[in-house]
Motif scaffolding. Structure first.
Motif, mmCIF file in Angstrom:
data_model
loop_
_atom_site.group_PDB
_atom_site.id
_atom_site.type_symbol
_atom_site.label_atom_id
_atom_site.label_comp_id
_atom_site.label_asym_id
_atom_site.label_seq_id
_atom_site.Cartn_x
_atom_site.Cartn_y
_atom_site.Cartn_z
ATOM 1 N N GLY A 1 -24.192 -47.322 -32.925
ATOM 2 C CA GLY A 1 -22.967 -47.903 -33.468
ATOM 3 C C GLY A 1 -22.631 -49.246 -32.880
ATOM 4 O O GLY A 1 -21.723 -49.931 -33.346
ATOM 5 N N SER A 2 -23.331 -49.646 -31.803
ATOM 6 C CA SER A 2 -23.081 -50.958 -31.227
ATOM 7 C C SER A 2 -23.534 -52.039 -32.189
ATOM 8 O O SER A 2 -24.468 -51.855 -32.966
ATOM 9 N N ASN A 3 -22.919 -53.214 -32.086
ATOM 10 C CA ASN A 3 -23.340 -54.309 -32.942
ATOM 11 C C ASN A 3 -24.512 -55.056 -32.306
ATOM 12 O O ASN A 3 -24.887 -54.825 -31.150
ATOM 13 N N SER A 4 -25.087 -55.979 -33.077
ATOM 14 C CA SER A 4 -26.288 -56.675 -32.618
ATOM 15 C C SER A 4 -26.035 -57.473 -31.346
ATOM 16 O O SER A 4 -26.852 -57.465 -30.416
ATOM 17 N N ALA A 5 -24.907 -58.181 -31.289
ATOM 18 C CA ALA A 5 -24.625 -59.019 -30.126
ATOM 19 C C ALA A 5 -24.485 -58.180 -28.867
ATOM 20 O O ALA A 5 -25.003 -58.527 -27.798
ATOM 21 N N GLN A 6 -23.784 -57.046 -28.960
ATOM 22 C CA GLN A 6 -23.615 -56.190 -27.797
ATOM 23 C C GLN A 6 -24.934 -55.526 -27.394
ATOM 24 O O GLN A 6 -25.220 -55.369 -26.199
ATOM 25 N N ARG A 7 -25.735 -55.148 -28.363
ATOM 26 C CA ARG A 7 -27.042 -54.568 -28.037
ATOM 27 C C ARG A 7 -27.911 -55.594 -27.318
ATOM 28 O O ARG A 7 -28.575 -55.292 -26.325
ATOM 29 N N LEU A 8 -27.892 -56.816 -27.814
ATOM 30 C CA LEU A 8 -28.683 -57.877 -27.204
ATOM 31 C C LEU A 8 -28.175 -58.192 -25.799
ATOM 32 O O LEU A 8 -28.951 -58.393 -24.863
ATOM 33 N N ARG A 9 -26.864 -58.204 -25.652
ATOM 34 C CA ARG A 9 -26.278 -58.463 -24.332
ATOM 35 C C ARG A 9 -26.697 -57.387 -23.337
ATOM 36 O O ARG A 9 -26.987 -57.674 -22.166
ATOM 37 N N SER A 10 -26.734 -56.141 -23.774
ATOM 38 C CA SER A 10 -27.104 -55.042 -22.873
ATOM 39 C C SER A 10 -28.564 -55.126 -22.443
ATOM 40 O O SER A 10 -28.951 -54.588 -21.407
ATOM 41 N N LEU A 11 -29.384 -55.797 -23.235
ATOM 42 C CA LEU A 11 -30.805 -55.920 -22.919
ATOM 43 C C LEU A 11 -31.106 -57.112 -22.031
ATOM 44 O O LEU A 11 -32.223 -57.230 -21.510
ATOM 45 N N ASP A 12 -30.131 -58.013 -21.844
ATOM 46 C CA ASP A 12 -30.341 -59.207 -21.025
ATOM 47 C C ASP A 12 -30.631 -58.790 -19.584
ATOM 48 O O ASP A 12 -29.783 -58.224 -18.901
#
Length: 728
Positions: free
Chosen positions: A660-671
């Motif tokens: 349910g997370s959005n793309s920006a938050q998913r990408l941020r979590s992978l940083d």
């Protein structure tokens, strides 16, 4: 004009509307009561009547009469484009000039607005989403409110968040209702409202000062019995999805006339439509993913009986009007009996007999749970959004908000619309801004709505298994006080209306279709907007030399083929273990089909990709044995080296955000969350050719994209993602 003269005039208009050249058509008693209340007494009225009863006749007849008296144009707020197209055609038959403003005709908006201002339009149909468009709300809506002769709210149950199909855009109507001049009549119509929703809508219709006319300012409520004497309801329990598909392929031609086959997901609609076409049936799919032009073509083909059926999602749930629709089949149970009643009500409006059949599936409840997870967010997420907007120096668009708020775009937009109605935020040019007005999270109300959804789901389970009258059951769910046994459904008749048997040939063909593995996984090519706001210098296009190639998945979690096998395998709480043999065999088939396909292994930055030269596995905290064994077996069968595993760093909190997370938050979590062990980095420099990147599941695609970027930077000539399942 006397009541007698008004009634005579109303019936003449009705005759033109329905094409009755003899002029013998007459309004039903409650139709006349509604018209009289609107025209003679300028009242506000709520009409709750079954589909096909003739609610649209009320507002078209009232429009014609009010226009003769010098009234302004009627504004109809209508939820779906299918309904708008039907309504415009009906209006033209009665000599009523109708135009529309919706997302499908932006190039016509200015012209339509000019025609309305010049008095050349009798009826203006507006989609509810237009009501909160800044330009429309601030410039067009005030003029409409000042000049409207009649306001009509179609599918009015959408106003109430007590109902099954609440839509925040409808709540903007409260503002429009309050701004109407005294004496402007208002009509709300619906076929799917229980007592709670009826009372809520009637209360909202009374918003604002007491208006001129008879009564005390409260809305006149006209509620009739909801039985549909033409409908014969049945439920057929079949062992699995293959049996249901096989049954449809063999029996579709036996169903009367043309109709609708409803599915719960887009993937299922496309899957079923493709199989039925392969079996020789003329059908078309109709979903939220279907382009507007294709939707219009599909609607016209069904209206003209050029197709046997539309295989549709709830995108065709409201507003489609085909009087001779002969059947409605549900491949899977909707989560609400009220929604089910609404959809089956598309059938049998102008014929004596129509078949309604429910084919429930074991995947239904998993799909219900997924859609339930998209409900109004928890308070902390709402408060975070308000804080971000309050701190912003300018309005923020949805893409600009996504890196700062952990909500997927569709859910974020719905939440903002609710907050807009509540006065906490406002949509303006450029995005959204906080108003600073106090706002309280209505915990009790949201909890009650959640419990109501659970009760609706239980009611659908009961409907599928009841031994009592099915129509009576649905009517009681809608608080129809006149509900009695229908005498037509399978339970009333006392025997099944349909034979459950399917031929071995049809069953094998369905199993082959559903068992056909392989879904293309498109790579991410653009970074999300606004990543600089969270300290990530990523924008624009991902360099082609850092992209993954198009990949493959065994199946979608939302389909009824491999989705049914993969959902329990990947469900939370399922015990981890080696990859099952049937899943591995299907993955091998996917790889073989991939290699033999017209594009081969795909194209990388430097041209066509060669066969993969090694296997890389993604670390998994939920299913390490499953993913590791899958990678190892693929390497063994393909006679490729297993190069290693992409790991999560010690600093990584989760690596993956919750579904349910959005793309920006998913990408941020992978940083900073992923790393290449030295042995893997070294192995990448020693092979010539692309690598196969193996994982269990992808939702947004960003884990695959960020891992591919690392692998490409470390020397991989190309990255070919392979996952078991994709969401969507």
């Amino acid at each position: 004009m006397s009541d007698t003269d008004l009634r005579t005039a109303a019936d003449k208009i009705l005759a033109r509307l329905v094409g009755d050249e003899g002029g013998g058509a007459r309004l039903r008693d409650d139709q006349w009561r509604a018209v009289e209340a609107l025209v003679a007494h300028r009242r506000r009225a709520l009409v709750v009547q079954r589909t096909g009863w003739g609610k649209s006749a009320v507002y078209f007849v009232a429009t014609a009469l009010l226009r003769r008296r010098g009234g302004g144009a009627t504004v109809i707020v209508s939820p779906l484009l299918a309904l708008m197209r039907n309504q415009i055609a009906a209006a033209e038959r009665a000599g009523i000039r109708a135009r529309t403003i919706n997302s499908a005709n932006p190039e016509e908006w200015q012209t339509v607005q000019q025609e309305v201002a010049a008095g050349g339009v009798d009826v203006l149909l507006v989609s509810p989403e237009r009501l909160n468009n800044p330009d429309f709300r601030d410039h067009v809506l005030p003029r409409l409110a000042a000049t409207t002769g009649l306001l009509v709210v179609d599918e009015a149950h959408c106003i109430s968040d007590w109902g099954h199909d609440f839509r925040p855009d409808y709540r903007r109507l409260r503002t429009l209702l309050a701004e109407l001049p005294d004496g402007v009549p208002v009509l709300a119509t619906t076929a799917t409202a229980n007592s709670r929703v009826t009372a809520d809508v009637a209360e909202q219709l009374g918003t604002g000062e007491q208006h001129a006319g008879d009564g005390d300012g409260s809305a006149l409520v006209l509620r009739g019995p909801l039985d549909r004497e033409s409908l014969s309801l049945s439920v057929l329990h079949l062992p699995d999805a293959a049996h249901r598909m096989a049954w449809l392929s063999e029996r579709l031609g036996e169903l009367p006339g043309s109709g609708i086959i409803y599915t719960l997901t887009v993937a299922a609609a496309e899957e079923v439509a493709a199989h039925l076409r392969e079996c020789g049936h003329t059908v078309a799919s109709y979903t939220g993913r279907t382009e507007n032009a294709d939707r219009e073509t599909a609607e016209e083909d069904l209206l003209g009986n050029r197709v046997k059926a539309l295989v549709a999602t709830s995108a065709l749930g409201m507003g489609f009007d085909k009087p001779d629709l002969g059947f409605v089949v549900h491949l899977g149970s909707p989560s609400s009996p009220i929604a089910y009643y609404q959809q089956v009500g598309r059938a049998g409006r102008g014929v004596r007999h129509a078949e309604v059949l429910l084919l429930p599936g074991r995947e239904d409840e998993a799909i219900w749970r997924y859609f339930a997870s998209l409900a109004f967010p928890p308070e902390e997420q709402v408060r975070r959004t308000l804080e971000v907007l309050a701190a912003a120096e300018r309005p923020l668009s949805l893409p600009a908000l996504e890196p700062l708020v952990d909500l997927r775009r569709s859910r974020l937009e719905i939440m903002l619309k609710v907050l807009d109605v509540d006065g906490a935020v406002r949509r303006v040019k450029g995005g959204w801004e906080a108003t600073g007005a106090p706002w309280a999270y209505d915990t009790d109300r949201y909890a009650w709505v959640a419990r109501q959804r659970e009760a609706e789901q239980q009611a659908m389970r009961t409907y599928a298994t009841t031994t009592g009258c099915r129509m009576e059951f649905l009517r009681r769910q809608l608080d129809d006080a006149e509900a009695t046994p229908c005498g037509r459904c399978d339970n009333c008749v006392g025997e099944p209306r349909f034979d459950p048997e399917v031929s071995a040939q049809a069953l094998e063909r369905a199993r082959t279709a559903l068992g056909r593995p392989g879904v293309r996984v498109e790579p991410r090519r653009m970074w999300p907007t606004g990543m600089a706001a969270v300290g990530m210098d990523l924008k624009g296009r991902i360099p082609s030399a850092e992209q993954a190639a198009p990949g493959r998945a065994l199946g979608r979690l939302s389909d009824i083929g491999w989705g049914n096998r993969l959902r329990p395998l990947l469900a939370a709480g399922t015990e981890d273990g080696p990859v099952p043999s049937d899943v591995l065999d299907a993955v091998v088939t996917v790889l073989a089909d991939w290699a033999r396909g017209p594009e081969g292994w795909g194209t990388g930055a430097e041209g066509p990709l060669a066969r993969p030269r090694g296997v890389v596995v993604m670390a998994s905290r939920e299913r390490p044995q499953l993913v590791a064994s899958l990678g190892a077996r693929i390497a063994e069968i393909g006679r490729m080296p297993l190069l290693g595993t992409v790991a999560y760093t010690e600093e990584a909190e989760t690596g993956r955000k919750a579904p349910g997370s959005n793309s920006a938050q998913r990408l941020r979590s992978l940083d900073g969350a992923l790393c290449l062990p030295p042995d893997l980095a070294s192995a990448l420099t020693e092979i010539e050719g692309p690598v196969l990147l193996v994982d269990d599941f992808t939702e947004t695609g960003w884990t695959l994209a960020m891992t591919a970027r690392m692998l490409r930077r470390a020397g991989a000539a190309g990255v070919l993602p392979l996952v078991l399942a994709v969401q969507g």
